[in-house]
Design an enzyme around this catalytic site. Structure first.
Site, short mmCIF file in Angstrom:
data_model
loop_
_atom_site.label_atom_id
_atom_site.label_comp_id
_atom_site.label_asym_id
_atom_site.label_seq_id
_atom_site.Cartn_x
_atom_site.Cartn_y
_atom_site.Cartn_z
N HIS A 422 0.69 -1.25 -0.09
CA HIS A 422 -0.06 0.02 -0.02
C HIS A 422 0.91 1.25 -0.22
CE1 HIS A 422 -3.04 2.82 1.55
NE2 HIS A 422 -2.03 3.33 2.25
N GLU A 423 2.00 1.25 0.80
CA GLU A 423 2.75 2.47 1.02
C GLU A 423 3.46 2.47 -0.54
OE1 GLU A 423 2.75 4.43 3.32
OE2 GLU A 423 1.40 3.21 4.54
N HIS A 426 1.89 4.43 -3.06
CA HIS A 426 1.70 5.91 -2.72
C HIS A 426 2.91 6.12 -3.73
CE1 HIS A 426 -1.34 6.83 0.08
NE2 HIS A 426 -0.84 5.96 0.91
N GLU A 501 -5.59 7.41 -0.72
CA GLU A 501 -5.66 6.21 0.31
C GLU A 501 -6.33 4.84 -0.48
OE1 GLU A 501 -4.01 5.61 2.91
OE2 GLU A 501 -3.09 7.53 2.73
N ASP A 505 -4.78 1.30 -1.90
CA ASP A 505 -5.31 0.30 -1.51
C ASP A 505 -5.68 -0.49 -2.74
OD1 ASP A 505 -5.47 0.68 1.21
OD2 ASP A 505 -7.60 1.32 1.31
#
Length: 566
Positions: A422-423, A426, A501, A505
């Site tokens: 997930h990070e 980004h 976010e 995901d």
């Protein structure tokens, strides 16, 4: 908060049904007895047929057709071994109508959902027992204890198995149910604290502004410099830096009681605080030292750039030079802060778990990710708090991943990998660069608008200032004229952050970590006592991360959408 309280009363202490369905569907695969037996069966026998074929066979068989025992009939022995891993069990769970089940929950067909939830658990356990090879007597007892309650297998459970059941760790569903009241109380206490602090901050700020506190400090700073033989008019930059630092120190000291109450009362009362009084005091001392040294240097540089622009006859473009200087400082701090500043407060050690490190590097090197990780650290966040997190920093091809030590104890490796993916999402979607560009564009707009009123003596005089200075003028401008714009920008930025976010995901989900991300988010929300289903309007304006239920629903929707297109 009232909406959350009414929801709890309405459900009579039960967790949101959607989370209950999800947790009950995955808790079986996390039980150590089932996991161990699955592993042994996978080593002894190979899986036959595709996952879809195995799901169809399981759905047509069911728990009632195998005679109620782990051995089953001769016609079902050919089906043994079709589950070779936990991943295949989870595929089976989804094949039993998990997506449709959650869809029905979202449309409030709760009674149908409850019946399907029970059928799901029975079918899953029954199919697990069918698929496993003939176990040893010890394994058979363990699996039977997991699958049936006392009296359901045709014989009463032994005292030994009853004790073993009492010692079993809480499942996700049980933890959701047992912690909901604690979570509500923690969120209620936190919200009450935030409301009181916000009111105090606004009232104090307004009172000091109207009472002429800033002009008083400005004049007192002149007298203070005269003690050292320094004329404020001859050293305007030094005067402005001293004024800003004195104001900042006073504000920081006024915050100490509030920070102490938050740390040693609110956080400690709910089991999160790990900070000792000496650590708390040393953090204040270190923060003030950084503010007086690094902060003074940055302020002096900013004022020096503006002064240079005025001297060179480019005062009308001073905001451009100040903006460039600020952007350069911000870029520098992205590198300096994690490597030089944060180690003053936390200890960073290389990740010792070689298998986990290899998994992280393997995921980062995937073609769809290609995250240039160079080092992986563990940070002793547990020294101050039980909350957990993970982040990365660095420029260009030198990225470093930081894991809180609390995170390593709260989730499994697969769930940790999903959270990190997930990070990485980004970074892959350019969210870091986008945020930097948006902040810098807004800063440039702020400085430009300030330049339009920079030399307006009436603004300074209205608040009691006889002198005009960049620091004083910018402070007054942001706190008064620009305050509504700043508030609106904050709300818009919050909405945009929530969108990013969801996008991160989806990235983790499409990299094959949807199930791990769902479990990881659920566990982290439980461990951090996050509000699982806050008021949508309050959450939209105040929470940078969407509520857990919205994130789980979005992940499932994305999985269903991709399955239909395949």
């Amino acid at each position: 908060m009232l909406r959350q309280y009414w929801r709890i009363q309405l459900l009579q202490g039960k967790v949101p049904e959607e989370l209950a369905v999800f947790s009950s569907a995955v808790e079986i695969t996390e039980r150590p007895e089932v996991a161990a037996t699955l592993k042994s069966s996978g080593d002894a026998t190979g899986s036959t047929g595709s996952i879809d074929e195995r799901d169809a066979a399981a759905a047509s068989g069911g728990a009632e057709d195998n005679g109620g025992g782990p051995t089953g009939s001769s016609g079902q022995e050919n089906d043994r071994g079709r589950f070779g891993s936990e991943a295949e069990v989870e595929d089976f769970v989804h094949g039993l109508g998990y997506h449709e089940l959650r869809s029905e929950v979202s449309s409030r067909k709760l009674q149908v959902a409850n019946r399907k939830k029970e059928t799901l658990q029975k079918a899953l356990l029954g199919s697990l027992l069918e698929s496993l090879p003939a176990p040893s007597s010890a394994t058979a007892v363990a699996v039977e204890d997991v699958a049936t309650a006392p009296g359901e297998s045709g014989r009463p459970a032994s005292k030994t198995t009853q004790k073993d059941q009492e010692k079993k760790p809480q499942s996700i569903l049980e933890k959701l149910q047992s912690t909901e009241t604690k979570t509500f109380r923690y969120n209620a206490d936190s919200m009450q604290y935030n409301i009181c602090y916000s009111l105090w901050s606004r009232v104090l700020d307004t009172a000091l502004l109207l009472a002429g506190f800033s002009p008083f400090i400005w004049d007192q700073t002149k007298s203070f410099l005269l003690v050292f033989g320094v004329q404020a008019s001859s050293w305007p930059i030094l005067h402005a830096v001293a004024f800003a630092q004195i104001c900042s120190i006073i504000e920081a000291l006024a915050e100490v009681p509030w920070n102490a109450y938050s740390t040693f009362s609110v956080e400690a009362r709910h089991g999160f605080n790990k900070t000792t009084v000496p650590t708390f005091v040393m953090d204040i001392v270190k923060s003030l030292a950084l503010q007086l040294t690094l902060g003074s240097a940055i302020l002096a540089g900013l004022l020096g750039v503006a002064s240079w622009a005025d001297i060179e006859g480019r005062g009308d473009l001073f905001f451009v030079y100040v903006w460039v200087f600020g952007a350069a400082i911000m870029l520098s701090l992205t590198v300096i802060a994690p490597t030089l500043i944060m180690p003053l407060f936390y200890t960073f050690t290389p990740l010792e778990d070689r298998s986990l490190k290899a998994e992280i590097e393997q995921v980062a090197a995937q073609p769809e990710v290609q995250f240039p990780v160079t080092k992986i650290f563990v940070m002793d966040g547990s020294k101050r708090s039980a909350h957990s997190n993970a982040f990365f920093f660095g420029l260009f091809k030198d990225k470093r991943v930081v894991l809180f030590d609390t995170l390593l104890t709260q989730v499994t490796n697969s769930e940790l990998i999903a959270v990190l993916c997930h990070e990485f999402g980004h970074w892959k979607h350019g969210h870091i660069i986008q945020n930097f560009v948006v902040v810098q564009a807004f800063s440039l707009a702020t400085l430009y608008c300030f330049a339009l009123v920079r030399n307006d003596a009436e603004i300074y005089g209205a608040f009691g200032f006889a002198d005009q200075n960049l620091i004083v003028g910018l402070n007054l401008f942001i706190r008064t004229i620009w305050a509504p714009v700043l508030t609106a920008f904050g709300y818009i930025n919050t909405l945009e952050t929530r969108r990013k976010e969801f996008e991160a995901d989806r990235f983790a989900s499409r990299c094959g970590h949807a199930d791990g991300l769902e479990r990881g988010l659920l566990k982290l929300s439980l461990e951090n006592m996050s509000n699982l289903d806050p008021d949508p309007w309050y959450s939209a304006f105040n929470h940078t991360h969407p509520p857990l239920i919205q994130r789980l629903r979005a992940i499932t929707h994305d999985k269903v959408k991709r399955e239909k297109t395949q």
